[in-house]
Design a protein around this motif. Structure first.
Motif, short mmCIF file in Angstrom:
data_model
loop_
_atom_site.label_atom_id
_atom_site.label_comp_id
_atom_site.label_asym_id
_atom_site.label_seq_id
_atom_site.Cartn_x
_atom_site.Cartn_y
_atom_site.Cartn_z
N TYR A 1 0.86 -1.18 0.00
CA TYR A 1 0.00 0.00 0.00
C TYR A 1 0.89 1.23 0.00
CZ TYR A 1 -3.31 3.52 1.70
OH TYR A 1 -4.09 4.64 1.84
N GLU A 2 0.65 2.08 -0.94
CA GLU A 2 1.48 3.29 -1.10
C GLU A 2 2.97 2.96 -1.12
OE1 GLU A 2 0.05 5.99 1.92
OE2 GLU A 2 -1.65 6.60 0.68
N THR B 1 2.59 -4.07 3.83
CA THR B 1 1.72 -3.82 4.98
C THR B 1 1.77 -4.95 6.01
OG1 THR B 1 -0.12 -4.91 3.89
CG2 THR B 1 0.08 -2.52 3.57
N GLU C 1 -6.80 -7.55 -0.48
CA GLU C 1 -7.44 -6.50 0.30
C GLU C 1 -8.75 -6.09 -0.37
OE1 GLU C 1 -3.89 -6.14 -0.08
OE2 GLU C 1 -3.66 -6.90 1.95
N GLY D 1 -7.91 -3.54 -3.04
CA GLY D 1 -6.76 -3.78 -3.90
C GLY D 1 -7.22 -4.30 -5.24
N ASP E 1 -3.63 -0.71 5.27
CA ASP E 1 -4.32 -0.27 4.07
C ASP E 1 -5.74 0.08 4.49
OD1 ASP E 1 -5.78 -0.05 1.74
OD2 ASP E 1 -4.91 -1.81 0.79
N GLY F 1 -9.22 -2.85 4.10
CA GLY F 1 -8.03 -3.59 3.68
C GLY F 1 -8.20 -5.08 3.85
#
Lengths: 376, 376, 376, 376
Positions: B72-73, B77, D17, D20, D119, D124
């Motif tokens: 994520y980004e 995670t 996720e 995602g 996330d 997430g």
């Protein structure tokens, strides 16, 4: 899974230090209904136990095994089988000088850096004494494999230091303390060892282990491959530094037209693969070679450091095998048995009712020659 | 654990067939907070991908990886990281003749006997194509090991068939399609491969992989030993038939006084052990050698049987690497990275707050010579 | 992994039958450097051992534990810790009549159908005697959790048959053989048990176990969730038929506005969640409830069949707990400790160096009320 | 094993996720030769998918599954089966306000404290969206269990908030969006949900899942007990806070003479045990109950803190199920299927050729009454 459990559905969980009260293991997942007594296990332990010749450590351990659970009226019940071997001949004072120093080539230093401390008595957990437990557990696997599938597992010493030992006969193997398949060479091996012992040094060895009668289909690609698990099993034995399946490192110079084992309805025409393709058994002999390094505990003085990092020298005067390879044959057999048994059960789990489209091809066509002698 | 998951706390679960829609994996247990992009992974995949020279398979696969989860980004995670690589250049008809027959030396027969059936298109799951996934997962492990512990993992081809390749420089390795550490020998390697390809045959190879900067203490005796897991990891790569740690099979003829690496406060005086003692890293270079067999899919005609057990002959005309060893260096590096990362995390689990009684000894004392060239 | 190993990196492998020579376990993955003696373990075993009051089985087992490995000079070394408890008061003849018949509600029938045989002496492996081993292993986990993380784990009996036991004080718990947190109710519990024993019947119970001081962050979603592993741990205890985390089945009628625990900088305002959200600890008390069924071995005659399938009746006259719930509190505490310790190490493996963006919120804001009394 | 793999020999490794690119899993260890198409899996996914009534989230996800591997010509090959579901209706902006704050009762806080980051888009990894993958994998297990062993697995909603739903018929279950086994009550359930939705609140539920046709003998005491693994499986589902086997918490007040299920050659006379004794299936219906908490994402404003620890209030305006229990029935069925399939294969591994001394007793004697209605 923590580091002292081996296997996936047939598991061995090992414990014990060289000079602690006992060593032992828990064997879990064993099929019920296997006839099993302490004598079945003792027979294998006796093949490995110390003090059987002047060429191995003189520590006097009867290695008497006690079955603590999992067997009722002489039959396994399917519950965990605990095996206990009491240590009886500790002489921890022999190791007094090793508490504070690290033997070159020994696990002393690595254990200390990992755990911050170690049990120095007789090498603690890093002692080859731990392998007795593997032999005990392996005896159960060997018995089940033989009775259920007709699999026979045997090993021999193929080389002792510079002395190559050409294979003559399986009968020779059990008639000498080296597990040499060639009785004619035994006097030479003895002379070599006598001189080595006198010199206070140690030496390496090369072993071969073979499983005959393994049906095709055992192994779980791509990570639970049969060869991968055999490699781990062998490399997990103290002092092993190399493992080969079939032709091993000889494949480097081979061509595909030479290496690939041709098939005929009468059997394979060779066994370069060592009985495993794609990580799955082919029905041919599973052939494994291993390299055992020279013992690190030697009488010769060597440079090292102590627990405070100060330079020192170390010489080891306890009771040690000058060639750990000599007693390693039963251990390697046991590890091969443990892998095969676990894989047999896992294969049954996933593919229990599969009917392959053709009958298994015989292991070797009459008159075929493998690249290694077919030893069983 | 089923056969396609590797590792204990840092795990890779792999899937995919050579000519199915895709290959990929799920990487679980990765520490959160690692910067990770598809480019990090693509770089490693590109080193292994097919079609990069005339000496490897001409299948055109871009091996483009997609991260499906767990990032994520631009940061991991801590949740599972799924990696997907679509297959784009299947030519299954090339394999039409192989549906019914078994290639000598190939996994065809073993798969069929195990599962009762197999996906014959391009070798299905037994294809070396599966190893792209390992390289992708390994890229994550490599990155974390480098950033968190300064560990650098590199490999090279040490021998191609009969041609030994003396180590000259790591810089050479990435400048030729063989991963040869010696550019001077590359023309000879190319001539050898050109002749081999013309002959329709294949050949084996020997590779070396080294991890520098591994701290002392990784490895879980007695079964989760670092060397045992490296052996399994390497032997799980298609076509590998032998694995050595440090001096490997050379230990057979060594004496203890020669093999055991002496320690001084300035460093070890040699590295015969290959950086592992008692199954635990010592802080020296972890040195691994492997033997890769010749490809079994060759143009030369060979004897075999078909699915009904009838004798036949087989020659393979699809697109194949005449030496799978050529592209195996990144795979071996990846597998070493996966083992080390899992062991690093497991060591942190058990011994996270241990303070050893002394500082680590340097890997090699100035002026010391190992038995293998110290390559990094 | 076979069925008698618990945990992932901190593992317990259990063995032993009720009337075999011994019960015991191997604890692997324990951090080195933990001070540990047999007395540390014995203290917990004594809380569970039989014969401590007239309300439990009168079998006389001292449950003396021997540490066989993994401890050197009073400290754990990081190697496996084997624990051995010899059985000393077997009276297998008491069970003679049970060899051929199946007790209603007992595991006799299920074991026979699974394994084809069973050790009938004292219930063999299905005996609650096996749980002594869990208490022994749990003592190690409890000690480490307390010393390393300040985690305290305690349990109590919340209900005995129809008698609900309102929580008064933790001090009461250790002052009566029921682990009742309310000494005033003990005479009523004793009268109830005396009547039950006279009637030859048995009864169920409800227990609560709490872990205070668990830091936020333990648990591995989505399958290795902390609550999932606690549920497995509790349900793996003989006779347990239900497990709740926090409000448990009371959530069925709750609204989200009532259930969700609000947060303030001073702490959570309630603890309906029982200290676990999304499978991860929140830092609040981990609160677990379990239902223990009535013992199946009772003196009252009941209908059953024998080994040949012929109808018969069974009444059990051996020594049995009329309420296995009475001695189950230390067992439940131990299982909670084993789960937490394994999760603590696994969390350290993956997230060892993570720094969360904020400090943990206190467990409970001053003046807050949870849906269950906050008992520690 | 890392936290996103479920099972021992039949394993599911999950990823993905909520917002995602995709969710999915790898199913490993599946027996070869099972007919399997995407339609087999889609059918189960459609039972769980969002947007099927006004009582569940209005997110529009077709949940279309793609089989990426492990199936060839419509049959499983024994290699890993990868399943991919692309996310298509993310609206991450809906969650903008949740990036910085923690929803009371939600995993937000726990994830942040564990991983140091999360996330936040749609929850997430902690989103219930993840459970679609379980349903997909469970479809494979269900199919194999039914075809190979005749096992049928079904579930229903037993209570919605305060409304108990007496069992009438399995046919009703699939005819309403609540999986209520009683169509007459559906209007009441709808009215309740409409009011709840209007109030911006959420509510809990109680579900029952039953497996009929499970043969006696599945389960691996003492830690791999069937009931222990079912408990873990159910508690691993988002929002589940309690699990019961058979009579569950009702056993607390039962006597042994009432609880123990008597046997006759014609069958068991009751099923208080819920089909499991000693952790092993008895051949009776396996009966499991679970408590699902109210959704934590509600429109009502609640006290919380933000990422810097500052007090704030939170109200959730994204698309959420006001009762996650409504769509949980297929998930619970899937998890029960995954446990049973893994246990079936493990039983075959260890006891594949055991012949019990008597034939299985029928599940229920004619005319017998269990403590719960026998629903299949």
């Amino acid at each position: 899974m923590a580091g002292n459990t081996f296997g996936t559905v047939f598991t061995v969980t090992s414990f014990g230090e060289s000079h602690g009260p006992a060593i032992g293991c828990v064997v879990d997942g064993c099929p019920p209904g296997l006839a099993l007594t302490e004598a079945d296990i003792q027979r294998e332990l006796d093949r490995r136990k110390p003090g059987t010749s002047r060429h191995v450590t003189q520590r006097r351990e009867p290695d008497t095994v006690e079955i603590l659970s999992g067997v009722y009226e002489g039959m396994t019940t399917g519950t965990p089988i605990a095996l206990l071997i009491r240590n009886v001949d500790q002489r921890s004072k022999d190791y007094g000088n090793l508490v504070e120093t690290f033997r070159p080539g020994h696990a002393d230093y690595a254990y200390t850096m990992k755990y911050g401390r170690r049990d120095p008595r007789g090498g603690g957990r890093s002692s080859a004494r731990e392998t007795a437990v593997r032999v005990a557990a392996g005896a159960i696997a060997k018995k089940w494999l033989r009775e259920r599938h007709g699999v026979v597992i045997r090993g021999f010493m193929a080389q002792l230091g510079p002395i190559e030992i050409p294979f003559v006969s399986w009968e020779h193997v059990e008639q000498n303390p080296f597990f040499a398949p060639n009785l004619e060479l035994v006097p030479e091996l003895e002379r070599f060892m006598d001189a080595l012992r006198k010199a206070g040094d140690s030496v390496g060895a090369r072993l071969t282990v073979v499983a005959r009668g393994v049906p095709p289909g055992w192994g779980e690609p791509v990570f639970g491959r049969l060869d991968a698990e055999i490699a781990a099993a062998m490399m997990s034995i103290n002092a092993v530094k190399g493992v080969e399946i079939g032709d091993g490192f000889a494949v480097v110079t081979q061509r595909g037209s030479e290496h690939g084992d041709e098939l005929t309805p009468q059997g394979f025409l060779s066994n370069h693969a060592g009985g495993i393709l794609g990580g799955i058994s082919t029905g041919q002999d599973v052939v494994v070679h291993l390299a055992v390094k020279p013992t690190s505990s030697i009488r010769l003085e060597r440079r090292s450091i102590d627990l405070r990092g100060v330079p020192t020298t170390v010489a080891t005067h306890g009771r040690h095998d000058p060639c750990v390879g000599i007693r390693a044959t039963p251990i390697a057999e046991a590890m091969l048995a443990l892998v095969l048994m676990d894989q047999a059960l896992r294969h049954r789990a996933q593919c229990g009712d599969v009917v392959p489209p053709l009958s298994p091809v015989p292991a070797l066509s009459p008159g075929a020659t493998g690249s290694i002698p077919s030893p069983l």
